[in-house]
Design a protein around this motif. Sequence first.
Motif, PDB file in Angstrom:
ATOM      1  N   PRO A  23       0.909  -1.135  -0.032  1.00 21.13           N
ATOM      2  CA  PRO A  23      -0.020   0.109   0.022  1.00 21.13           C
ATOM      3  C   PRO A  23       0.908   1.335  -0.061  1.00 21.13           C
ATOM      4  O   PRO A  23       2.100   1.235   0.689  1.00 21.13           O
ATOM      5  CB  PRO A  23      -0.871  -0.058   1.268  1.00 21.13           C
ATOM      6  CG  PRO A  23      -0.033  -1.096   2.045  1.00 21.13           C
ATOM      7  CD  PRO A  23       0.724  -2.035   1.211  1.00 21.13           C
ATOM      8  N   ALA A  24       0.189   2.280  -0.354  1.00 15.75           N
ATOM      9  CA  ALA A  24       1.013   3.370  -0.594  1.00 15.75           C
ATOM     10  C   ALA A  24       1.364   4.191   0.773  1.00 15.75           C
ATOM     11  O   ALA A  24       2.473   4.894   0.950  1.00 15.75           O
ATOM     12  CB  ALA A  24       0.261   4.692  -1.266  1.00 15.75           C
ATOM     13  N   SER A  25       0.644   3.675   1.965  1.00 13.05           N
ATOM     14  CA  SER A  25       0.935   4.209   3.106  1.00 13.05           C
ATOM     15  C   SER A  25       2.159   3.615   3.762  1.00 13.05           C
ATOM     16  O   SER A  25       3.224   4.243   4.589  1.00 13.05           O
ATOM     17  CB  SER A  25       0.086   3.835   4.316  1.00 13.05           C
ATOM     18  OG  SER A  25      -0.330   2.228   4.198  1.00 13.05           O
ATOM     19  N   ASP A  26       2.984   2.576   3.082  1.00 10.48           N
ATOM     20  CA  ASP A  26       4.102   2.102   3.327  1.00 10.48           C
ATOM     21  C   ASP A  26       5.398   3.120   3.199  1.00 10.48           C
ATOM     22  O   ASP A  26       6.487   3.173   3.927  1.00 10.48           O
ATOM     23  CB  ASP A  26       4.572   0.837   2.619  1.00 10.48           C
ATOM     24  CG  ASP A  26       3.724  -0.513   2.958  1.00 10.48           C
ATOM     25  OD1 ASP A  26       3.154  -0.466   4.139  1.00 10.48           O
ATOM     26  OD2 ASP A  26       3.929  -1.489   2.145  1.00 10.48           O
ATOM     27  N   ILE A  27       5.260   4.045   2.200  1.00 10.91           N
ATOM     28  CA  ILE A  27       6.066   5.142   1.961  1.00 10.91           C
ATOM     29  C   ILE A  27       6.236   5.950   3.108  1.00 10.91           C
ATOM     30  O   ILE A  27       7.376   6.199   3.617  1.00 10.91           O
ATOM     31  CB  ILE A  27       5.677   6.025   0.838  1.00 10.91           C
ATOM     32  CG1 ILE A  27       5.552   5.230  -0.461  1.00 10.91           C
ATOM     33  CG2 ILE A  27       6.566   7.112   0.625  1.00 10.91           C
ATOM     34  CD1 ILE A  27       5.003   6.113  -1.796  1.00 10.91           C
ATOM     35  N   GLN A  28       5.215   6.215   4.165  1.00  9.11           N
ATOM     36  CA  GLN A  28       5.182   6.958   5.414  1.00  9.11           C
ATOM     37  C   GLN A  28       5.912   5.941   6.486  1.00  9.11           C
ATOM     38  O   GLN A  28       6.769   6.515   7.289  1.00  9.11           O
ATOM     39  CB  GLN A  28       3.962   7.459   5.922  1.00  9.11           C
ATOM     40  CG  GLN A  28       3.356   8.395   4.840  1.00  9.11           C
ATOM     41  CD  GLN A  28       2.010   8.518   4.706  1.00  9.11           C
ATOM     42  OE1 GLN A  28       1.185   7.612   4.137  1.00  9.11           O
ATOM     43  NE2 GLN A  28       1.357   9.169   5.692  1.00  9.11           N
ATOM     44  N   TRP A  29       5.681   4.648   6.196  1.00  5.60           N
ATOM     45  CA  TRP A  29       6.267   3.911   7.463  1.00  5.60           C
ATOM     46  C   TRP A  29       7.675   3.719   7.257  1.00  5.60           C
ATOM     47  O   TRP A  29       8.277   3.458   8.274  1.00  5.60           O
ATOM     48  CB  TRP A  29       5.622   2.535   7.381  1.00  5.60           C
ATOM     49  CG  TRP A  29       3.931   2.527   7.980  1.00  5.60           C
ATOM     50  CD1 TRP A  29       2.773   2.354   7.289  1.00  5.60           C
ATOM     51  CD2 TRP A  29       3.856   2.773   9.398  1.00  5.60           C
ATOM     52  NE1 TRP A  29       1.923   2.219   8.232  1.00  5.60           N
ATOM     53  CE2 TRP A  29       2.438   2.696   9.428  1.00  5.60           C
ATOM     54  CE3 TRP A  29       4.556   3.122  10.451  1.00  5.60           C
ATOM     55  CZ2 TRP A  29       1.648   2.716  10.718  1.00  5.60           C
ATOM     56  CZ3 TRP A  29       3.874   3.142  11.801  1.00  5.60           C
ATOM     57  CH2 TRP A  29       2.473   3.052  11.766  1.00  5.60           C
ATOM     58  N   GLU A 200      -2.625   5.111   8.608  1.00  6.84           N
ATOM     59  CA  GLU A 200      -3.428   3.992   7.777  1.00  6.84           C
ATOM     60  C   GLU A 200      -4.863   4.304   7.482  1.00  6.84           C
ATOM     61  O   GLU A 200      -5.730   3.879   6.776  1.00  6.84           O
ATOM     62  CB  GLU A 200      -3.121   2.667   8.577  1.00  6.84           C
ATOM     63  CG  GLU A 200      -2.036   1.970   8.758  1.00  6.84           C
ATOM     64  CD  GLU A 200      -1.545   1.435   7.410  1.00  6.84           C
ATOM     65  OE1 GLU A 200      -2.298   1.241   6.398  1.00  6.84           O
ATOM     66  OE2 GLU A 200      -0.292   1.360   7.105  1.00  6.84           O
ATOM     67  N   GLY A 201      -5.570   5.522   8.281  1.00 10.44           N
ATOM     68  CA  GLY A 201      -6.842   5.733   8.295  1.00 10.44           C
ATOM     69  C   GLY A 201      -7.293   6.166   6.956  1.00 10.44           C
ATOM     70  O   GLY A 201      -8.421   5.758   6.468  1.00 10.44           O
ATOM     71  N   ASP A 202      -6.534   7.055   6.234  1.00 10.89           N
ATOM     72  CA  ASP A 202      -7.133   7.573   5.119  1.00 10.89           C
ATOM     73  C   ASP A 202      -7.210   6.385   3.875  1.00 10.89           C
ATOM     74  O   ASP A 202      -8.396   6.300   3.306  1.00 10.89           O
ATOM     75  CB  ASP A 202      -6.282   8.532   4.448  1.00 10.89           C
ATOM     76  CG  ASP A 202      -6.780   9.292   3.383  1.00 10.89           C
ATOM     77  OD1 ASP A 202      -7.912  10.213   3.451  1.00 10.89           O
ATOM     78  OD2 ASP A 202      -6.426   9.238   2.213  1.00 10.89           O
ATOM     79  N   LEU A 397       1.024  13.040   8.694  1.00 11.26           N
ATOM     80  CA  LEU A 397       0.160  14.050   8.446  1.00 11.26           C
ATOM     81  C   LEU A 397       0.125  14.633   7.168  1.00 11.26           C
ATOM     82  O   LEU A 397      -0.539  14.444   6.075  1.00 11.26           O
ATOM     83  CB  LEU A 397       0.004  15.125   9.462  1.00 11.26           C
ATOM     84  CG  LEU A 397      -1.130  16.339   9.293  1.00 11.26           C
ATOM     85  CD1 LEU A 397      -2.393  15.872   9.055  1.00 11.26           C
ATOM     86  CD2 LEU A 397      -0.838  17.548  10.141  1.00 11.26           C
ATOM     87  N   LEU A 398       1.295  15.091   6.779  1.00 13.81           N
ATOM     88  CA  LEU A 398       1.384  15.728   5.427  1.00 13.81           C
ATOM     89  C   LEU A 398       1.738  14.774   4.252  1.00 13.81           C
ATOM     90  O   LEU A 398       1.240  15.045   3.287  1.00 13.81           O
ATOM     91  CB  LEU A 398       2.643  16.564   5.593  1.00 13.81           C
ATOM     92  CG  LEU A 398       2.800  17.827   6.415  1.00 13.81           C
ATOM     93  CD1 LEU A 398       3.886  18.753   6.286  1.00 13.81           C
ATOM     94  CD2 LEU A 398       1.551  18.531   6.358  1.00 13.81           C
ATOM     95  N   GLY A 399       2.153  13.584   4.608  1.00 11.60           N
ATOM     96  CA  GLY A 399       2.397  12.426   3.757  1.00 11.60           C
ATOM     97  C   GLY A 399       1.002  11.945   3.422  1.00 11.60           C
ATOM     98  O   GLY A 399       0.707  11.677   2.114  1.00 11.60           O
ATOM     99  N   THR A 400       0.020  11.778   4.313  1.00 14.06           N
ATOM    100  CA  THR A 400      -1.247  11.274   4.115  1.00 14.06           C
ATOM    101  C   THR A 400      -1.958  12.231   3.310  1.00 14.06           C
ATOM    102  O   THR A 400      -2.765  12.024   2.169  1.00 14.06           O
ATOM    103  CB  THR A 400      -2.005  11.210   5.142  1.00 14.06           C
ATOM    104  OG1 THR A 400      -1.545  10.051   6.104  1.00 14.06           O
ATOM    105  CG2 THR A 400      -3.523  10.838   5.080  1.00 14.06           C
TER     106      THR A 400
END
Length: 443
Positions: A23-29, A200-202, A397-400
């Motif tokens: 998932p794209a959220s991995d970039i933030q993780w 992960e919420g978004d 926050l900004l990444g999301t």
Amino acid sequence: MNLLDATIVQVAAPVIHADLAGPASDIQWFGAAYTLPFAVLLITGGRLGDIAGRGRVFRAGVAGFVIASLVCALSGSAGMLIAARAVQGATAALIIPQTLGLIRAMFDGAELPRALGSIGPVMGLSAVCGPVLGGFLTHADLLGSSWRSVFLVNVPLGLAVLALAPLLREDRAAHPPRLDLPGTALATLGTGLLVYPLIEGDAAGWPAWTWIALAGGVAVLVAFWLQQRGRSRRGRAALVEPSLFGNRGFPAALVSSTLFFAVMNGVMLTVVLHAQLTRHADVLTSGLTLLPWSCGMAVSSWVSGACLFPRIGAKLMFGGLTALLAGTLLLIAAYAAEPAHPWAAGLALALGGLGLGMFTTPFFSTALERVRPHETGSAAGLLNAVQQLGGTLGIALLGTLFLRTGAASTALWAAAALLIANGLATAFMIGATVPRRRGRAGR
């Protein structure tokens, strides 16, 4: 190594995600998994050094950091990489708190201030080199390693540190404190419950569990604060010295630090994502995009420390926030005008970098100005912890916002709002130190 790893991966993160999928959220993780355990375990890491010996804990931390870096480089999935990044952050929290104590143990007299003074340029060099080095190593594709060289570079450096480690003089506290394991667990759980749904919420559509997690995170942190007060009243060692919050300026300093580093890390990630995902620039170009930002910070830090702060004092922070806000707004305008005026984004980032240096130079001395001697260790550890936590929240926050809208301007407007809030917190922090100065002048 520790400071580089907080920023070097941001440039390589989109490339890592393209290779490992997920998932794209991995970039933030890839960034948050490092900074979150780093933040919540810093104070515990310092206590371990007091108890077991700073040299011993330092060596154990470096060895763990090298092994975790190697695992990061060999990761075959995003989950494995994120887990290894968390171990990296935890071992970094063992290393960083020992450095000042070891320097004080090895040097005295006129040598001590020169040794301590070497830390600032190293930190500045890390800020300059991190994004650029991440882009260069990934682009160079050394021996077909691609992004993996970003982590492999730690292995020879770490082995060199371990080879030199026998030269360190062992040092530990005369009266070692006890560990506060329940407090550490509560702080880790509370911050984790806040950060996880923000990332992960978004993607999940903000179901009920995300709001329950956020509320639970707040509740756990309240329980942590009550537990810390209880330990302090019973005369037992606590992670955080509750008396720090009797000084009105220190809580404001914590808020200001959290907001500032949220903007710093969040804007860096936004710039990288815009370069690679919107403009489709390669990883080296996106790393070089941040060069004006890093160079502006390096130059401003030196000029502010040598000339401006001794003359202007704490109010220099307002100049830094103003320059950073102006740079952020100019960057919004530059992105809106693309591809016209390609130099405008570089000018905006340079202006923002100047603001970073102008703020950070006076911040820590002002934040610690009214801290009493027995509170210094807890205060310094807490400031470092919220610095890392702020960076984690900024990435979340900004990444999301960027990944949800695909527009850098949305994330940058949020950064501008955080800077305005930071200005209010900074004004409160400075105002809390003025009466004491006036009192001294009257005496």
